[in-house]
Design a protein around this motif. Structure first.
Motif, PDB file in Angstrom:
ATOM      1  N   ALA A  77     -27.915 -49.976 -13.966  1.00 20.77           N
ATOM      2  CA  ALA A  77     -28.863 -49.714 -15.047  1.00 20.77           C
ATOM      3  C   ALA A  77     -28.483 -48.382 -15.682  1.00 20.77           C
ATOM      4  CB  ALA A  77     -30.283 -49.679 -14.497  1.00 20.77           C
ATOM      5  N   PRO A  78     -27.610 -48.399 -16.685  1.00 25.34           N
ATOM      6  CA  PRO A  78     -27.093 -47.149 -17.238  1.00 25.34           C
ATOM      7  C   PRO A  78     -28.127 -46.405 -18.088  1.00 25.34           C
ATOM      8  CG  PRO A  78     -26.209 -49.030 -18.434  1.00 25.34           C
ATOM      9  CD  PRO A  78     -27.025 -49.578 -17.306  1.00 25.34           C
ATOM     10  N   SER A 121     -30.885 -53.988 -10.222  1.00 26.33           N
ATOM     11  CA  SER A 121     -30.278 -53.629  -8.936  1.00 26.33           C
ATOM     12  C   SER A 121     -30.316 -54.815  -7.970  1.00 26.33           C
ATOM     13  CB  SER A 121     -30.972 -52.410  -8.332  1.00 26.33           C
ATOM     14  OG  SER A 121     -32.144 -52.805  -7.665  1.00 26.33           O
ATOM     15  N   LEU A 122     -31.345 -55.647  -8.067  1.00 24.63           N
ATOM     16  CA  LEU A 122     -31.394 -56.823  -7.198  1.00 24.63           C
ATOM     17  C   LEU A 122     -30.287 -57.817  -7.530  1.00 24.63           C
ATOM     18  CD1 LEU A 122     -35.219 -57.540  -6.857  1.00 24.63           C
ATOM     19  CD2 LEU A 122     -33.702 -56.330  -5.302  1.00 24.63           C
ATOM     20  N   ARG A 167     -17.693 -55.264 -13.649  1.00 26.34           N
ATOM     21  CA  ARG A 167     -18.489 -55.773 -12.546  1.00 26.34           C
ATOM     22  C   ARG A 167     -19.880 -56.208 -12.990  1.00 26.34           C
ATOM     23  NH1 ARG A 167     -20.116 -51.833  -7.537  1.00 26.34           N
ATOM     24  NH2 ARG A 167     -22.298 -52.428  -7.663  1.00 26.34           N
ATOM     25  N   ASP A 168     -20.505 -55.429 -13.853  1.00 26.45           N
ATOM     26  CA  ASP A 168     -21.872 -55.749 -14.271  1.00 26.45           C
ATOM     27  C   ASP A 168     -21.949 -57.101 -14.962  1.00 26.45           C
ATOM     28  OD1 ASP A 168     -22.901 -53.457 -13.229  1.00 26.45           O
ATOM     29  OD2 ASP A 168     -22.935 -52.355 -15.126  1.00 26.45           O
ATOM     30  N   ALA A 169     -21.074 -57.292 -15.932  1.00 26.00           N
ATOM     31  CA  ALA A 169     -21.097 -58.557 -16.671  1.00 26.00           C
ATOM     32  C   ALA A 169     -20.780 -59.715 -15.737  1.00 26.00           C
ATOM     33  CB  ALA A 169     -20.113 -58.523 -17.830  1.00 26.00           C
ATOM     34  N   ALA A 170     -19.786 -59.520 -14.876  1.00 27.29           N
ATOM     35  CA  ALA A 170     -19.398 -60.601 -13.966  1.00 27.29           C
ATOM     36  C   ALA A 170     -20.575 -60.994 -13.092  1.00 27.29           C
ATOM     37  CB  ALA A 170     -18.213 -60.171 -13.105  1.00 27.29           C
ATOM     38  N   ALA A 214     -29.588 -62.074  -0.903  1.00 28.41           N
ATOM     39  CA  ALA A 214     -29.836 -61.151   0.202  1.00 28.41           C
ATOM     40  C   ALA A 214     -30.701 -59.980  -0.269  1.00 28.41           C
ATOM     41  CB  ALA A 214     -28.515 -60.640   0.766  1.00 28.41           C
ATOM     42  N   ARG A 215     -30.382 -59.449  -1.436  1.00 25.76           N
ATOM     43  CA  ARG A 215     -31.157 -58.320  -1.957  1.00 25.76           C
ATOM     44  C   ARG A 215     -32.592 -58.712  -2.255  1.00 25.76           C
ATOM     45  NH1 ARG A 215     -27.464 -54.265  -5.188  1.00 25.76           N
ATOM     46  NH2 ARG A 215     -25.431 -54.703  -4.287  1.00 25.76           N
ATOM     47  N   VAL A 216     -32.764 -59.913  -2.816  1.00 30.14           N
ATOM     48  CA  VAL A 216     -34.106 -60.371  -3.141  1.00 30.14           C
ATOM     49  C   VAL A 216     -34.921 -60.568  -1.856  1.00 30.14           C
ATOM     50  CG1 VAL A 216     -35.433 -62.293  -4.087  1.00 30.14           C
ATOM     51  CG2 VAL A 216     -33.445 -61.449  -5.316  1.00 30.14           C
ATOM     52  N   LEU A 217     -34.276 -61.118  -0.841  1.00 29.54           N
ATOM     53  CA  LEU A 217     -34.979 -61.329   0.425  1.00 29.54           C
ATOM     54  C   LEU A 217     -35.350 -59.990   1.059  1.00 29.54           C
ATOM     55  CD1 LEU A 217     -32.931 -64.320   1.853  1.00 29.54           C
ATOM     56  CD2 LEU A 217     -35.257 -64.363   0.953  1.00 29.54           C
ATOM     57  N   GLU A 218     -34.459 -59.034   0.949  1.00 24.05           N
ATOM     58  CA  GLU A 218     -34.772 -57.695   1.462  1.00 24.05           C
ATOM     59  C   GLU A 218     -35.972 -57.108   0.727  1.00 24.05           C
ATOM     60  OE1 GLU A 218     -30.404 -56.126   3.058  1.00 24.05           O
ATOM     61  OE2 GLU A 218     -30.943 -55.938   0.950  1.00 24.05           O
ATOM     62  N   ALA A 219     -35.965 -57.286  -0.588  1.00 24.38           N
ATOM     63  CA  ALA A 219     -37.051 -56.723  -1.395  1.00 24.38           C
ATOM     64  C   ALA A 219     -38.385 -57.364  -1.047  1.00 24.38           C
ATOM     65  CB  ALA A 219     -36.756 -56.907  -2.879  1.00 24.38           C
TER      66      ALA A 219
END
Length: 577
Positions: free
Chosen positions: A573-574, A567-568, A422-425, A142-147
């Motif tokens: 991104a720390p 982010s996609l 969450r990030d790793a998952a 969904a994020r990629v399509l939005e982008a």
RNA sequence: GCGCCCGUAGCUCAGUUGGAUAGAGCGCAGCCCUCCGAAGGCUGAGGCCACAGGUUCGAAUCCUGUCGGGCGCGCCA
């Protein structure tokens, strides 16, 4: 960039009166020695033109319009045309990356409307790790399509009608009575046995007190045996007794409470996983608003149904499904197929340009059935795009973590996120193509070292952030005003890094077109690697201002792309780790 | 039995819609911090792309078959 080059080649072909072959004219050679881009048009055209590929290539090249992007063009004896980009072209792309008004590689929102349905797990238990993969994949897509310019809506179809809701209500009610009476009740083996049911029962007591406390042990019950459908008959009898004991109104109240709480639990799990839906679409509403009845009427009108053995059937086999399907059972109850089809008809009618369904691979039989239904209703069945996500298997210390839905002792999404973060998952879930079975290594996901791809990519981002903190401390802020400085980017490693960066728009496009967010994960790893190599080999905080500006600009651009790509995927991104 | 997905380095996987000498990561064997983050970098070994045919200038990629693995085939949800 690729598009510009393609336009050049198109122009040459038009000038020559040659017809472009299908597919892409320009591609990325895997050998770096073969240039930044290459074309094999000449090989494809040679035969139909009756000329050698080499001659065709030479003709095409001599007819190319002049383009500042191209530094050098080489024709290989086999007929490949290799293109080397000019530094000017690379720096123009760098300027686009640095331009803060518009994220590099993204397209502005366009008119294409996409509906993506994913997860849609039954609200009778918490989400488990299989749902997690669907959630990570669907949301990343969904994020990629939005982008890339689509207008995306995320939807969750809630199976909140039918027998399983009754079983949920019964399960909660039994635990509720246990909670209040402190007397252990016989629990049906077909009931939902997880601890979350006890939690819901406790909440029910908190909200409603003891007003649903009744006795249901009167009639002799069918034995709760594992043989044949003994467990099912037993649980159905218990449901009937519960309805009788509570009366319609209170029964509905308990069921609604359990349903609402369960849904809230799922919604919360998803929210904490970084997934936000635009809509939770209730199956029950399809009944209350008459859409199921209308569906049956439509199918009947079109002669797509028949009655046999007291049941109402849909002629699915005449529309490509392997067999006909029951719409209404002989006992008068609808199967799940009826509301599901009504739901998809509704989605079709809402007028989206693309309808995407993300399903677990165990549901692959579902697609032909729905498509058959849509076709029978006069809709285009190919309008529905189904992506099947393969299973994920957890490994700990090299051992497969057993998953059992019986007894409710499966690994939940929440447990996974608690353990690895969450990030790793999210990264691990989408790192592989969704068509592949996923081996999820918990130890690797937790480890904080180069062997862990999430940390490797995030580290590159944090390292750049740290670099700029160091700049600030030394009073060496990046001056972006003077782009003449960028011409100092003449090191081979700088060119490598730039050529990876300018590929980002193509990666996004490919990920969007192919529903393949894993390409972004793959790309980020490559970019991180190129950056780490650069960082290690080339001093960045040099005293000469223009050189420093040039190098810092490149780092700045790399940081933007790393952050955007992460982010996609729904990964943070720390700036510090 | 029928259907869907998958077989690529020791392991986990990419492979740009049919292109050039097959690509990563991990693991393994070495090397590199007085220096902006070593959570890093560099070098090396490691392949009959499951197997057999076919399609063509050209196949890991497309077609057929065989073998092996996963999943699905209810008036369940």
């Amino acid at each position: 960039m690729k598009r510009e080059l393609e336009a050049c080649f198109d122009a040459a072909l038009v000038r020559l009166g040659w017809i472009a072959p299908s597919g892409s004219l320009i591609e990325r050679p895997r050998e770096t020695g073969h240039g930044d881009y290459s074309s094999h048009v000449a090989l494809r055209l040679a035969k139909s033109l009756g000329k050698s590929p080499l001659a065709v290539a030479q003709t095409i090249v001599s007819n190319l319009p002049p383009a500042f992007e191209i530094e050098r063009i080489a024709i290989e004896p086999l007929g490949f045309i290799n293109i080397h980009l000019s530094q000017e072209a690379l720096l123009r792309e760098l300027a686009r990356m640095m331009d803060g008004t518009h994220p590099y590689g993204h397209s502005p929102p366009g008119a294409t409307r996409v509906l993506i349905e994913f997860v849609s797990a039954n609200p009778n238990g918490p989400l488990h790790i299989g749902h997690g993969r669907g959630a990570a994949f669907g949301d990343a897509l969904a994020r990629v399509l939005e982008a890339t310019g689509s207008c995306v809506e995320r939807e969750y179809y809630v199976n909140d009608a039918g027998r399983q809701m009754d079983i949920l209500a019964l399960s909660v009610w039994i635990r509720y009575r246990e909670y209040l009476t402190r007397v252990t009740q016989a629990f049906p083996s077909a009931g939902y046995q997880g601890d979350y049911i006890r939690d819901l029962a406790g909440k029910l007591v908190g909200a409603e007190g003891s007003r649903f406390l009744r006795d249901d042990e009167r009639a002799p019950l069918p034995p709760d045996t594992p043989e044949s459908d003994g467990a099912d008959r037993h649980v159905d009898a218990r449901i009937a007794l519960m309805k009788e004991a509570l009366g319609d109104e209170d029964y509905a109240a308990v069921l609604d409470f359990a349903r609402g709480q369960m849904l809230e639990l799922i919604r919360q799990d998803l929210l904490e996983f970084g997934v936000r839906y635009d809509r939770f679409y209730s199956e029950r509403s399809l009944y209350t608003e008459g859409q199921v009845n209308e569906l049956i009427r439509l199918l009947a009108e079109r002669g797509e149904t028949y009655t046999q053995d007291g049941a109402l059937w849909f002629r699915a086999s005449t529309h490509g499904d392997e067999k006909d399907r029951v719409l209404m059972r002989s006992n008068g109850a609808y199967t799940y197929f009826a509301p599901d089809l009504a739901y998809h008809l509704d989605k079709m009618r809402r007028g989206y340009d693309r309808l995407i369904n993300v399903l677990g691979s165990d549901h692959h039989g579902y697609a032909p059935r729905i498509r058959a239904g849509l076709e029978a209703l006069g809709e285009d069945p190919h309008h529905l795009e189904v992506r099947l996500v393969q299973f994920a298997v957890l490994y700990r210390a090299g051992q497969r973590v057993q998953m059992s839905t019986r007894s409710g002792s499966f690994v939940t999404l929440r447990e996974l996120v608690d353990e690895v973060g969450r990030d790793a998952a999210r990264f691990f879930y989408v790192m592989r193509s969704e068509t592949q079975h996923l081996d999820f290594d918990l130890d690797l996901a937790k480890s904080q070292s180069q062997e862990n791809p999430v940390y490797y990519v995030q580290y590159a981002h944090a390292r750049i952030a740290s670099l700029f903190r160091e700049c600030a401390e030394r009073g060496l802020e990046l001056d972006q005003s003077d782009r003449q400085d960028w011409e100092r980017l003449d090191q081979p490693l700088e060119r490598t890094l730039l050529t990876i960066l300018i590929r980002y728009p193509e990666v996004l496009e490919q990920a969007a077109d192919g529903s393949a967010p894993h390409l972004i994960a793959q790309y980020l790893r490559e970019l991180a690697q190129a950056f780490h190599a650069y960082y290690h080999a080339v001093p960045l905080l040099v005293s000469e201002r223009s050189l420093r500006n040039a190098r810092l600009s490149l780092c700045f651009a790399a940081r933007l792309i790393l952050a955007d790509g992460l982010s996609l995927l729904g990964v943070s991104a720390p700036s510090k780790m």
